[in-house]
Motif scaffolding. Structure first.
Motif, PDB file in Angstrom:
ATOM      1  N   ILE A  80       0.824  -1.216   0.000  1.00  0.00           N
ATOM      2  CA  ILE A  80       0.000   0.000   0.000  1.00  0.00           C
ATOM      3  C   ILE A  80       0.854   1.260   0.000  1.00  0.00           C
ATOM      4  CG2 ILE A  80      -1.642   1.361   1.354  1.00  0.00           C
ATOM      5  CD1 ILE A  80      -2.929  -1.261   2.234  1.00  0.00           C
ATOM      6  N   GLN A  81       1.891   1.302   0.831  1.00  0.00           N
ATOM      7  CA  GLN A  81       2.722   2.498   0.942  1.00  0.00           C
ATOM      8  C   GLN A  81       3.399   2.822  -0.390  1.00  0.00           C
ATOM      9  OE1 GLN A  81       5.588   2.372   4.112  1.00  0.00           O
ATOM     10  NE2 GLN A  81       6.423   4.394   3.667  1.00  0.00           N
ATOM     11  N   SER A  82       3.958   1.802  -1.039  1.00  0.00           N
ATOM     12  CA  SER A  82       4.625   2.024  -2.325  1.00  0.00           C
ATOM     13  C   SER A  82       3.630   2.469  -3.382  1.00  0.00           C
ATOM     14  CB  SER A  82       5.338   0.756  -2.782  1.00  0.00           C
ATOM     15  OG  SER A  82       6.366   0.407  -1.894  1.00  0.00           O
ATOM     16  N   LEU A  83       2.434   1.874  -3.361  1.00  0.00           N
ATOM     17  CA  LEU A  83       1.410   2.244  -4.333  1.00  0.00           C
ATOM     18  C   LEU A  83       0.993   3.693  -4.154  1.00  0.00           C
ATOM     19  CD1 LEU A  83      -0.563   1.491  -6.575  1.00  0.00           C
ATOM     20  CD2 LEU A  83      -2.156   0.710  -4.800  1.00  0.00           C
ATOM     21  N   GLN A  84       0.839   4.112  -2.899  1.00  0.00           N
ATOM     22  CA  GLN A  84       0.463   5.497  -2.631  1.00  0.00           C
ATOM     23  C   GLN A  84       1.529   6.463  -3.147  1.00  0.00           C
ATOM     24  OE1 GLN A  84       0.665   7.136   1.422  1.00  0.00           O
ATOM     25  NE2 GLN A  84      -1.434   7.853   1.150  1.00  0.00           N
ATOM     26  N   GLN A  85       2.796   6.133  -2.912  1.00  0.00           N
ATOM     27  CA  GLN A  85       3.888   6.986  -3.363  1.00  0.00           C
ATOM     28  C   GLN A  85       3.914   7.083  -4.883  1.00  0.00           C
ATOM     29  OE1 GLN A  85       5.816   8.838  -1.452  1.00  0.00           O
ATOM     30  NE2 GLN A  85       6.907   9.689  -3.215  1.00  0.00           N
ATOM     31  N   LEU A  86       3.744   5.946  -5.558  1.00  0.00           N
ATOM     32  CA  LEU A  86       3.705   5.946  -7.021  1.00  0.00           C
ATOM     33  C   LEU A  86       2.557   6.803  -7.533  1.00  0.00           C
ATOM     34  CD1 LEU A  86       4.365   2.247  -8.111  1.00  0.00           C
ATOM     35  CD2 LEU A  86       5.840   4.210  -8.490  1.00  0.00           C
ATOM     36  N   ALA A  87       1.385   6.641  -6.910  1.00  0.00           N
ATOM     37  CA  ALA A  87       0.202   7.387  -7.345  1.00  0.00           C
ATOM     38  C   ALA A  87       0.384   8.885  -7.156  1.00  0.00           C
ATOM     39  CB  ALA A  87      -1.032   6.908  -6.581  1.00  0.00           C
ATOM     40  N   MET A  88       0.982   9.286  -6.032  1.00  0.00           N
ATOM     41  CA  MET A  88       1.198  10.711  -5.760  1.00  0.00           C
ATOM     42  C   MET A  88       2.179  11.316  -6.758  1.00  0.00           C
ATOM     43  SD  MET A  88       1.305  10.631  -1.573  1.00  0.00           S
ATOM     44  CE  MET A  88       1.821  12.350  -1.435  1.00  0.00           C
ATOM     45  N   GLU A  89       3.245  10.590  -7.052  1.00  0.00           N
ATOM     46  CA  GLU A  89       4.233  11.090  -8.013  1.00  0.00           C
ATOM     47  C   GLU A  89       3.627  11.215  -9.412  1.00  0.00           C
ATOM     48  OE1 GLU A  89       7.479   8.368  -7.768  1.00  0.00           O
ATOM     49  OE2 GLU A  89       8.159   9.098  -5.796  1.00  0.00           O
ATOM     50  N   GLN A  90       2.838  10.202  -9.794  1.00  0.00           N
ATOM     51  CA  GLN A  90       2.223  10.241 -11.119  1.00  0.00           C
ATOM     52  C   GLN A  90       1.145  11.319 -11.188  1.00  0.00           C
ATOM     53  OE1 GLN A  90       3.733   8.668 -13.246  1.00  0.00           O
ATOM     54  NE2 GLN A  90       2.463   8.654 -15.087  1.00  0.00           N
ATOM     55  N   GLN A  91       0.481  11.560 -10.075  1.00  0.00           N
ATOM     56  CA  GLN A  91      -0.537  12.610 -10.010  1.00  0.00           C
ATOM     57  C   GLN A  91       0.087  13.974 -10.297  1.00  0.00           C
ATOM     58  OE1 GLN A  91      -2.298  13.361  -6.111  1.00  0.00           O
ATOM     59  NE2 GLN A  91      -4.293  13.636  -7.059  1.00  0.00           N
ATOM     60  N   GLU A  92       1.268  14.206  -9.747  1.00  0.00           N
ATOM     61  CA  GLU A  92       1.968  15.470  -9.993  1.00  0.00           C
ATOM     62  C   GLU A  92       2.355  15.605 -11.464  1.00  0.00           C
ATOM     63  OE1 GLU A  92       5.286  15.666  -7.358  1.00  0.00           O
ATOM     64  OE2 GLU A  92       4.063  15.798  -5.541  1.00  0.00           O
ATOM     65  N   LYS A  93       2.820  14.505 -12.068  1.00  0.00           N
ATOM     66  CA  LYS A  93       3.186  14.531 -13.487  1.00  0.00           C
ATOM     67  C   LYS A  93       1.971  14.836 -14.359  1.00  0.00           C
ATOM     68  CE  LYS A  93       6.990  11.174 -13.076  1.00  0.00           C
ATOM     69  NZ  LYS A  93       7.460   9.820 -13.487  1.00  0.00           N
ATOM     70  N   VAL A  94       0.850  14.202 -14.035  1.00  0.00           N
ATOM     71  CA  VAL A  94      -0.379  14.406 -14.805  1.00  0.00           C
ATOM     72  C   VAL A  94      -0.851  15.856 -14.676  1.00  0.00           C
ATOM     73  CG1 VAL A  94      -2.839  13.808 -14.952  1.00  0.00           C
ATOM     74  CG2 VAL A  94      -1.120  12.011 -14.727  1.00  0.00           C
ATOM     75  N   ALA A  95      -0.739  16.405 -13.472  1.00  0.00           N
ATOM     76  CA  ALA A  95      -1.147  17.801 -13.257  1.00  0.00           C
ATOM     77  C   ALA A  95      -0.333  18.740 -14.143  1.00  0.00           C
ATOM     78  CB  ALA A  95      -0.982  18.178 -11.786  1.00  0.00           C
TER      79      ALA A  95
END
Length: 271
Positions: A80-95
């Motif tokens: 879960i922790q790694s998935l959250q980190q990946l999602a947050m980083e990708q969210q910034e890229k998408v923004a």
């Protein structure tokens, strides 16, 4: 041959089940991202239905354009922790990509609107046209025409960078009606950009006198004179700022003599 009591699928069958190209499975196997369940004695790969969820999980992250390298690292030990980190980083890229696309959309919308407008204009003729209210951003610093062209360019570039605008499809110089009545060398002018921004002021709705100038900047004074003469003849007066807007100059013309500039100002009948 590896024994299995489960139903097995060939590469083609499993690709059809997953609604993906067969080459995707072969590529994922090659890079050790998603391997077949096993291999028959004849060398053919096979997959099982138990692998369906694992593949869907991989495709879910691929759908948000997560790089293959990061996917491989994550699925070595998913949590879960790694998935959250990946999602947050990708969210910034998408923004960041969204902002980039918004800028492209803004430029294209302005370009389409301006090219349509430029097909219908009559150079040197004044027309009175009702315009809706719209947001307009002014520069904080007035233009200093005594400095070099390089410094003027830097001044305008700083203004647009601050706004986050990379296109020049809707900008120009603005004068107050009080300054416009002064001699040309005494007028104060500011950059403006037609943009919906928190710092924008509302350019009021109303009747606007509009005239189009074709040619170099230093010949604009004659166009201004034509505008003022028309207003006097029609018993109109300036009722707001004067906008000198550059219509896609270097994009649609190679030489300055072919540049088109739009001059517009809110007007009202003389009391």
């Amino acid at each position: 041959m590896k024994k299995t009591a489960e139903k097995t699928f060939s590469t083609g069958e499993f690709a059809k089940l997953l609604e993906v190209n067969k080459d995707t499975l072969l590529y994922y196997d090659k890079i050790d991202l998603f391997k077949p369940a096993g291999t028959f004695d004849n060398g053919y790969r096979y997959y099982t239905f138990d692998q369906f969820d694992q593949f869907v999980a991989i495709q879910s992250l691929r759908a948000v354009e997560l790089p293959i390298k990061e996917l491989k690292t994550y699925f070595d030990a998913p949590n879960i922790q790694s998935l959250q980190q990946l999602a947050m980083e990708q969210q910034e890229k998408v923004a960041r990509e969204v902002l980039k696309l918004q800028d492209i959309q803004f430029f294209l919308e302005q370009t389409v609107a301006l090219t349509k407008e430029m097909k219908e204009i009559s150079i040197g003729e004044v027309l009175i046209k009702p315009l809706a209210a719209e947001p307009v951003v002014y520069s904080e610093e007035k233009m200093d025409w005594s400095i070099s062209m390089e410094d003027l360019y830097e001044q305008s570039t700083t203004f647009f960078k601050k706004l986050g605008v990379k296109s020049t499809a809707a900008y120009g110089i603005v004068y107050s009606k009080e300054d416009f009545s002064k001699e040309e060398t005494e007028r104060e002018s500011y950059l403006f950009c037609r943009l919906d921004d928190p710092s924008a002021k509302i350019k009021p709705a109303g009747d606007y006198a509009i005239i189009y100038h074709q040619g170099p900047y230093d010949e604009l004074s004659q166009t201004f004179a034509t505008l003022l003469t028309y207003l006097e003849k029609e018993q109109l007066e300036l009722d707001g700022d004067i906008y000198e807007e550059y219509l896609l100059h270097s994009i649609v013309a190679k030489e300055e003599k072919d540049y088109i500039t739009k001059v517009s100002a809110k007007v009202k009948r003389l009391a």
